[in-house]
Design a protein around this motif. Structure first.
Motif, PDB file in Angstrom:
ATOM      1  N   ASP A 188       0.832  -1.382   0.286  1.00  0.00           N
ATOM      2  CA  ASP A 188       0.126  -0.020  -0.105  1.00  0.00           C
ATOM      3  C   ASP A 188       0.814   1.092  -0.066  1.00  0.00           C
ATOM      4  OD1 ASP A 188      -1.789   2.202   0.651  1.00  0.00           O
ATOM      5  OD2 ASP A 188      -2.982   1.019   1.675  1.00  0.00           O
ATOM      6  N   ALA A 189       1.151   1.944  -1.220  1.00  0.00           N
ATOM      7  CA  ALA A 189       1.798   3.002  -1.259  1.00  0.00           C
ATOM      8  C   ALA A 189       1.528   4.100  -0.389  1.00  0.00           C
ATOM      9  CB  ALA A 189       1.867   3.593  -2.552  1.00  0.00           C
ATOM     10  N   ASP A 190       0.246   4.289  -0.129  1.00  0.00           N
ATOM     11  CA  ASP A 190      -0.132   5.499   0.998  1.00  0.00           C
ATOM     12  C   ASP A 190       0.147   5.185   2.282  1.00  0.00           C
ATOM     13  OD1 ASP A 190      -1.821   6.613  -0.985  1.00  0.00           O
ATOM     14  OD2 ASP A 190      -3.348   5.556  -0.501  1.00  0.00           O
ATOM     15  N   LYS A 191       0.608   3.887   2.783  1.00  0.00           N
ATOM     16  CA  LYS A 191       0.980   3.516   4.216  1.00  0.00           C
ATOM     17  C   LYS A 191       2.494   3.474   4.176  1.00  0.00           C
ATOM     18  CE  LYS A 191      -2.963   0.580   5.633  1.00  0.00           C
ATOM     19  NZ  LYS A 191      -3.451  -0.700   6.061  1.00  0.00           N
ATOM     20  N   VAL A 222       7.167 -16.298  -0.498  1.00  0.00           N
ATOM     21  CA  VAL A 222       5.989 -16.275   0.752  1.00  0.00           C
ATOM     22  C   VAL A 222       6.682 -16.676   1.743  1.00  0.00           C
ATOM     23  CG1 VAL A 222       3.826 -17.459   1.161  1.00  0.00           C
ATOM     24  CG2 VAL A 222       4.673 -17.493  -1.115  1.00  0.00           C
ATOM     25  N   CYS A 223       8.045 -16.127   2.361  1.00  0.00           N
ATOM     26  CA  CYS A 223       8.354 -16.250   3.686  1.00  0.00           C
ATOM     27  C   CYS A 223       7.666 -15.474   4.681  1.00  0.00           C
ATOM     28  CB  CYS A 223       9.755 -16.143   3.462  1.00  0.00           C
ATOM     29  SG  CYS A 223      10.276 -14.478   3.395  1.00  0.00           S
ATOM     30  N   TYR A 224       7.110 -14.348   4.394  1.00  0.00           N
ATOM     31  CA  TYR A 224       6.236 -13.528   5.124  1.00  0.00           C
ATOM     32  C   TYR A 224       7.240 -12.648   6.057  1.00  0.00           C
ATOM     33  CZ  TYR A 224       1.420 -14.212   4.079  1.00  0.00           C
ATOM     34  OH  TYR A 224       0.278 -14.244   3.620  1.00  0.00           O
ATOM     35  N   ARG A 225       8.484 -12.277   5.717  1.00  0.00           N
ATOM     36  CA  ARG A 225       9.337 -11.459   6.545  1.00  0.00           C
ATOM     37  C   ARG A 225       8.845 -10.128   6.540  1.00  0.00           C
ATOM     38  NH1 ARG A 225      15.513 -13.183   4.918  1.00  0.00           N
ATOM     39  NH2 ARG A 225      15.512 -15.397   5.613  1.00  0.00           N
ATOM     40  N   CYS A 226       8.431  -9.608   5.295  1.00  0.00           N
ATOM     41  CA  CYS A 226       8.381  -8.079   5.139  1.00  0.00           C
ATOM     42  C   CYS A 226       6.908  -8.033   5.513  1.00  0.00           C
ATOM     43  CB  CYS A 226       8.585  -7.824   3.473  1.00  0.00           C
ATOM     44  SG  CYS A 226       7.132  -8.980   2.255  1.00  0.00           S
ATOM     45  N   VAL A 227       5.895  -8.902   5.529  1.00  0.00           N
ATOM     46  CA  VAL A 227       4.604  -8.488   5.962  1.00  0.00           C
ATOM     47  C   VAL A 227       4.470  -8.283   7.360  1.00  0.00           C
ATOM     48  CG1 VAL A 227       2.357  -9.472   6.223  1.00  0.00           C
ATOM     49  CG2 VAL A 227       3.616  -9.915   4.103  1.00  0.00           C
ATOM     50  N   ASN A 228       5.612  -9.193   8.256  1.00  0.00           N
ATOM     51  CA  ASN A 228       5.723  -9.080   9.517  1.00  0.00           C
ATOM     52  C   ASN A 228       6.253  -7.974  10.283  1.00  0.00           C
ATOM     53  OD1 ASN A 228       4.085 -11.381  10.973  1.00  0.00           O
ATOM     54  ND2 ASN A 228       5.037 -12.463   9.315  1.00  0.00           N
ATOM     55  N   LEU A 229       7.593  -7.538   9.376  1.00  0.00           N
ATOM     56  CA  LEU A 229       8.110  -6.530   9.835  1.00  0.00           C
ATOM     57  C   LEU A 229       7.857  -5.144   9.471  1.00  0.00           C
ATOM     58  CD1 LEU A 229      11.646  -8.570   9.672  1.00  0.00           C
ATOM     59  CD2 LEU A 229      10.430  -7.795  11.718  1.00  0.00           C
ATOM     60  N   CYS A 230       7.070  -5.006   8.643  1.00  0.00           N
ATOM     61  CA  CYS A 230       6.649  -3.712   8.154  1.00  0.00           C
ATOM     62  C   CYS A 230       6.195  -2.925   9.177  1.00  0.00           C
ATOM     63  CB  CYS A 230       5.628  -3.978   6.849  1.00  0.00           C
ATOM     64  SG  CYS A 230       5.324  -1.924   6.307  1.00  0.00           S
ATOM     65  N   PRO A 231       6.854  -1.726   9.604  1.00  0.00           N
ATOM     66  CA  PRO A 231       6.435  -0.772  10.604  1.00  0.00           C
ATOM     67  C   PRO A 231       5.031  -0.393  10.357  1.00  0.00           C
ATOM     68  CG  PRO A 231       8.120   0.267   9.431  1.00  0.00           C
ATOM     69  CD  PRO A 231       8.037  -1.028   8.821  1.00  0.00           C
ATOM     70  N   LYS A 232       4.570  -0.118   9.163  1.00  0.00           N
ATOM     71  CA  LYS A 232       3.373   0.549   9.012  1.00  0.00           C
ATOM     72  C   LYS A 232       2.251  -0.464   8.573  1.00  0.00           C
ATOM     73  CE  LYS A 232       4.672   4.474  10.066  1.00  0.00           C
ATOM     74  NZ  LYS A 232       3.940   5.203  11.309  1.00  0.00           N
ATOM     75  N   GLN A 233       2.436  -1.661   8.394  1.00  0.00           N
ATOM     76  CA  GLN A 233       1.718  -2.824   8.055  1.00  0.00           C
ATOM     77  C   GLN A 233       0.967  -2.555   6.620  1.00  0.00           C
ATOM     78  OE1 GLN A 233      -1.384  -3.605  11.069  1.00  0.00           O
ATOM     79  NE2 GLN A 233       0.013  -4.211  12.438  1.00  0.00           N
ATOM     80  N   ALA A 234       2.153  -2.132   5.899  1.00  0.00           N
ATOM     81  CA  ALA A 234       1.707  -1.633   4.248  1.00  0.00           C
ATOM     82  C   ALA A 234       1.746  -2.945   3.244  1.00  0.00           C
ATOM     83  CB  ALA A 234       2.523  -0.660   3.816  1.00  0.00           C
TER      84      ALA A 234
END
Length: 252
Positions: A188-191, A222-234
């Motif tokens: 999400d570019a806005d987040k 599909v390791c989900y690192r980025c999803v779980n570590l993104c500080p803005k849940q973007a």
């Protein structure tokens, strides 16, 4: 002996750390480590730890095995498979891949751990339950290493029944999700605030910065690192909204 792991939110890395501490206190490496190839050539016995995805091997890990096919001949490999629910033959599916290149699979161990899929509600458990899962996995590892020291290697996920269970209950329906890299990563570019944390941690270099915003490409494993570590849940992948970000540290 050497320990090798591929890990998303830390479950498989943690499991290997405990195993090696109890068994041999050997050195461990991520498959992303540039020194790993040289290290493997110096060791006959390998402990492999990885997260099962729909009773299959993550694409990034299977590519690593195929790309370094000559390394596995004659190696004795014990496999630790971590999973959120039921795998069937989590250890077996990686074991069969390694056996193609001459490895000998000494045993397998299945560990139920907290899920890493942050954007799907179905797998979510309470903090208490996830903490207990990690404690149970700890105890199972300690018990397994005690048996191995006496020459009795656990054989979880390596038999015919396990293979059938993994195929009928998982791969038949969902195996297509990990046969190729995914292009479904959504940012999400806005987040997005342009911190680039996701770029740095992605094992496949699937995320780049464009106009100070993160942008996904088509090589997600599909390791989900980025999803779980993104500080803005973007970032999302399988779902549309981040329900809960997880990492092994939350449950220790």
């Amino acid at each position: 002996m050497i320990g090798i792991y591929f890990s998303g939110t830390g479950n498989s890395k943690y499991a290997l750390e405990i195993f090696l501490r109890e068994y041999d206190d050997a050195v461990m490496f991520s498959i992303e480590d540039e020194n790993l190839i040289e290290e493997i050539s110096c060791h006959e016995e390998i402990i492999f730890s990885y997260p099962v995805q729909y009773s299959t091997v993550p694409k990034f890990l299977s590519d690593f095995v195929h790309s370094n096919s000559e390394m596995w001949k004659g190696k004795k490999v014990f496999i630790i498979a971590t999973m959120a629910l039921f795998s069937g033959d989590g250890a077996g599916v990686l074991g069969r891949l390694l056996k193609q290149y001459g490895a000998k699979i000494t045993g397998g161990l299945h560990l139920k751990m907290p899920d890493s899929i942050a954007d799907e509600k179905v797998l979510k458990r309470s903090l208490k339950k996830n903490t207990q899962l990690v404690k149970n996995a700890n105890s199972k590892i300690v018990e397994a290493t005690a048996h191995i020291k006496n020459g009795k290697y656990p054989q979880e996920g390596l038999g015919l029944f396990s293979r059938l269970a993994g195929f009928l209950l998982q791969r038949l329906w969902f195996g297509y999700r990990t046969r190729q890299y995914s292009n479904q990563l959504k940012i999400d570019a806005d987040k997005c605030v342009g911190c680039a944390k996701c770029v740095k941690i992605c094992p496949t270099k699937n995320i780049m910065m464009e106009d100070n915003k993160a942008k996904g490409k088509d090589t997600c494993t599909v390791c989900y690192r980025c999803v779980n570590l993104c500080p803005k849940q973007a970032i999302t992948l399988l779902g549309r909204t981040v329900m809960e970000q997880t990492s092994i540290e939350k449950y220790l």
